[in-house]
Motif scaffolding. Structure first.
Motif, PDB file in Angstrom:
ATOM      1  N   THR A 161       5.235  16.959  -5.703  1.00  0.00           N
ATOM      2  CA  THR A 161       5.896  17.916  -4.816  1.00  0.00           C
ATOM      3  C   THR A 161       7.370  17.991  -5.190  1.00  0.00           C
ATOM      4  OG1 THR A 161       4.360  17.431  -3.012  1.00  0.00           O
ATOM      5  CG2 THR A 161       6.419  18.526  -2.433  1.00  0.00           C
ATOM      6  N   SER A 240       4.091  22.728  -8.095  1.00  0.00           N
ATOM      7  CA  SER A 240       4.921  23.214  -7.001  1.00  0.00           C
ATOM      8  C   SER A 240       5.512  24.560  -7.415  1.00  0.00           C
ATOM      9  CB  SER A 240       6.059  22.229  -6.703  1.00  0.00           C
ATOM     10  OG  SER A 240       5.552  21.008  -6.201  1.00  0.00           O
ATOM     11  N   SER A 244       4.339  27.995  -2.748  1.00  0.00           N
ATOM     12  CA  SER A 244       3.825  26.763  -2.139  1.00  0.00           C
ATOM     13  C   SER A 244       4.874  26.099  -1.259  1.00  0.00           C
ATOM     14  CB  SER A 244       3.345  25.788  -3.213  1.00  0.00           C
ATOM     15  OG  SER A 244       4.432  25.258  -3.963  1.00  0.00           O
ATOM     16  N   LEU A 245       6.157  26.295  -1.579  1.00  0.00           N
ATOM     17  CA  LEU A 245       7.223  25.690  -0.779  1.00  0.00           C
ATOM     18  C   LEU A 245       7.741  26.616   0.314  1.00  0.00           C
ATOM     19  CD1 LEU A 245       7.207  23.573  -3.089  1.00  0.00           C
ATOM     20  CD2 LEU A 245       9.688  23.467  -2.854  1.00  0.00           C
TER      21      LEU A 245
END
Length: 288
Positions: A161, A240, A244-245
């Motif tokens: 991550t 990542s 996705s963030l």
């Protein structure tokens, strides 16, 4: 007007790529297969448009512009390999290694990279000091401090991550470095002033980040038939990404911010950079 200008650049690039000397052997066939297999040609188009923005002549920088597409194509061939992204399709066709085998695909990529620098070293490609400067800048952008280094960081980040700063650093190197040097190449070889080259740099840096964010978005919501390669590969590889963030809406906002930043950098050119300004909008709206 944008479509007509884009087509003018595109036709020049496509015809010139096809007219490069191609021997009739398996290596040349493999190189040609991926190089002429479609693509947006954003990098050479960006170089040509940047040259015109500073008042240059396209034919004078054409070999250098073509070199950028050779470097980009080599990177795609290697990216698709089983040891990397392991993608079977590229630009709507089987990936190079699926047609010619892994060994030939690796060698075709190597040959395209070295051929690119042969084109960059074409005698008479602008003033010698400008040409030498561009050769070095392209080498840096394509190498460990740029595209290759970004790819290494991207692979190392799989299954982890990452935060936004880490993702941005990867994108700026993996995708942004070659896009940035494309604009600089056109500006430098065409005799642009240092302020003009710096404005083009700021523009292309923001454009490159927006381009990669759009790629992240299309990997989530795109159509594989339209894109020409499988979607969802980022998720499968545990990468990542901006979506996705930040979620899709957050990624869209971040991309739009970069597009605005790119367009703002062009203000010193006035109407001389109309195409570059519209190219940024095209990047934001593209579906493949």
């Amino acid at each position: 007007m944008f479509k007509e200008t884009f087509q003018r650049y595109l036709t020049m690039v496509e015809q010139s790529l096809a007219q490069l000397p191609w021997d009739k052997d398996s290596l040349n066939e493999s190189m040609y297969y991926s190089l002429i297999g479609g693509g947006k040609r954003i990098r050479p188009v960006l170089a040509l448009a940047s040259a015109e923005a500073v008042g240059g002549h396209l034919q004078d920088i054409l070999p250098a512009a073509l070199s950028l597409e050779l470097i980009h194509t080599y990177s795609l061939i290697h990216d698709d390999l089983p040891a990397m992204d392991n993608d079977d399709y590229r630009r709507g066709r089987l990936s190079n290694h699926k047609v010619f085998g892994e060994a030939q695909a690796i060698l075709a990529g190597d040959a395209l990279l070295t051929y690119a620098f042969e084109l960059l070293a074409t005698p008479g490609l602008g003033r010698p000091e400008r040409q030498l400067r561009v050769i070095r800048e392209v080498a840096v952008a394509a190498g460990k401090a740029g595209m290759v280094g970004g790819q290494v960081a991207d692979v190392a980040g799989e299954g982890k991550t990452l935060n936004l700063d880490e993702i941005e650093k990867i994108h700026k190197a993996k995708t942004g470095a070659l896009l940035t040097v494309s604009a600089r190449l056109g500006g430098i070889l065409a005799g642009g002033t240092e302020p003009q080259v710096e404005a083009l740099t700021e523009y292309a840096q923001a454009l490159g980040l927006a381009f990669q964010i759009k790629d992240d978005i299309l990997d989530v919501v795109g159509d594989s038939e339209t894109i020409g390669k499988p979607v969802g590969s980022d998720l499968r590889q545990g990468k990542s990404t901006y979506p996705s963030l930040l979620g899709l809406e957050g990624a869209e906002r971040q991309m739009h911010t970069q597009i605005q930043k790119a367009q703002s950098a062009l203000k010193p050119f006035g109407t001389g950079a109309t195409f570059l300004n519209e190219l940024a909008y095209y990047i934001e709206q593209r579906q493949h």
